[in-house]
Design an enzyme around this catalytic site. Structure first.
Site, PDB file in Angstrom:
ATOM      1  N   THR C  15     125.008 -32.397  47.975  1.00  0.00           N
ATOM      2  CA  THR C  15     124.629 -32.835  46.627  1.00  0.00           C
ATOM      3  C   THR C  15     123.109 -32.932  46.517  1.00  0.00           C
ATOM      4  OG1 THR C  15     124.653 -35.192  47.205  1.00  0.00           O
ATOM      5  CG2 THR C  15     126.717 -34.237  46.418  1.00  0.00           C
ATOM      6  N   ASP C  16     122.622 -32.966  45.284  1.00  0.00           N
ATOM      7  CA  ASP C  16     121.206 -33.246  45.071  1.00  0.00           C
ATOM      8  C   ASP C  16     121.102 -34.452  44.149  1.00  0.00           C
ATOM      9  OD1 ASP C  16     121.488 -32.454  42.387  1.00  0.00           O
ATOM     10  OD2 ASP C  16     120.837 -30.407  42.803  1.00  0.00           O
ATOM     11  N   GLN C  17     119.900 -34.815  43.753  1.00  0.00           N
ATOM     12  CA  GLN C  17     119.759 -36.073  43.019  1.00  0.00           C
ATOM     13  C   GLN C  17     120.345 -36.030  41.614  1.00  0.00           C
ATOM     14  OE1 GLN C  17     115.506 -36.783  43.285  1.00  0.00           O
ATOM     15  NE2 GLN C  17     115.242 -36.307  41.127  1.00  0.00           N
ATOM     16  N   GLY C  19     123.317 -35.510  41.346  1.00  0.00           N
ATOM     17  CA  GLY C  19     124.620 -36.080  41.649  1.00  0.00           C
ATOM     18  C   GLY C  19     125.706 -35.027  41.838  1.00  0.00           C
TER      19      GLY C  19
END
Lengths: 137, 137, 137, 137
Positions: C15-17, C19
């Site tokens: 995942t990345d920020q 979400g």
């Protein structure tokens, strides 16, 4: 002792849903740090490999103090504290834009013959280049 | 003590030009291991997060013994050796298809309130589910 | 036509920020899909390589419809729609737990001789195994 | 038309056992390219996000011409060929140290309201900064 610093800007793809750099991604930053340090010694890791030497990691220990965020510029400070034998140990401090320590690490690698897969002495030119920084008085 | 095992097949993208899994990619395998362990306790990490608890990693130590190769099926053995406090420590053994230990690790995380960013006690249902495995006689 | 399905649970590190799974990580899921498809033909990509054949990707096109979230189990549906020549094209559909299409892709690779780096015909045993699924009446 | 260039040194962890950059890792280079392009417009993607705008990728198409090797310095050339609407499309050329085109790509993203998850117009200051490069005669 020899210390080298290099900066990196955090990529979006390096963050996770917590909003910070994923804990496993720092291994790439440590790799960048040691690559630069040996480059400053006039040697490239790329060259080591084409001369039949591999450098697998055998130990890594990290203490995470603070997170790093997307788009921040971090400093990777890499330190060699003793002359390498068949083993070489790099000490790391990762600093954020405010100069705060965000994590510290120790990574140990072994000079390995890529054919025999046995540990070998580091290449002579690396030892020669490092010697002045570790000379005994 | 509570132990959990889960397997993973090594992806091509997880290897590097040495022909083995990149040393930094194991962090994802450790993450898979602890996710499964707490899932077996009836709790998902996903749920913890939606209940306002984050679990940042504060410490990781790895010893690499052997490499893992593309397409191999590795076993991630995750162990909890004591009841968590605000901190929880997972012990790992990664085994190859021949049952050989390829690396071992210790990863420590902190239960953290996602608003205050302060350490908190682990959720009651996790403690309840773990208790039988750590009960004193 | 030949279709193969395999599932994967989304890792936190994927995942990345935002979400969701980082858009670049799907390339690994496509790789998993085609590895499984050719394994079902009795051939492993690992074997191809040790027989001197490499399969570099020359084209990838993705349409992202919906995001995938941490801990979700996605289905990687991989399809071969015509017999490979020196080039092989895989079509992908990634489905979430509700069976919704989250993205679709097309990835083209070239059978390449690892010494000459020239395109080559696919190995005979792969063609033989695939033939029944593409036979003309 | 607006073009931006930025360089990156290939990390060891970005290679795979074929000895080249893994095909999925280029997505991070494209991300670096567009981040820099909008930074040159006086806007940071980090800021967009804190102003409630997300930019999920909805389309990516890549043609891989040549591989990139470890330690090489690549140039990421990012181009905006038309004013963004709710959608913005970046065109990429990745060049190696000899100035050869190693791959080219097109990545499309949507300005999205992070609360409603609906497409929105790009922020006014971005449009204002881009306008001079796309003015009609």
């Amino acid at each position: 002792m020899y210390t080298c610093e290099i900066t990196q800007r955090i990529r979006y793809g390096e963050t996770d849903q917590m909003g910070y750099v994923y804990y496993g991604r720092y291994a790439e930053f440590y790799e960048i740090g040691r690559t630069e340090l040996i480059r400053q010694m006039g040697i490239t890791y790329r060259n080591l490999e084409s001369n039949g030497i591999m450098l697998p990691v055998i130990k890594m220990a990290v203490k995470y103090h603070k997170p790093a965020a997307y788009d921040e510029i971090i400093t990777i400070r890499t330190q060699l504290r003793s002359m390498p034998t068949a083993r070489i140990t790099f000490f790391y401090e990762i600093l954020n834009e405010n100069g705060e320590l965000i994590n510290e690490a120790e990574v140990q690698l072994v000079f390995t013959d890529s054919v025999s897969r046995k540990p070998v002495r580091p290449p002579g030119n690396l030892l020669y280049a490092l010697k002045p920084y570790f000379s005994v008085t």
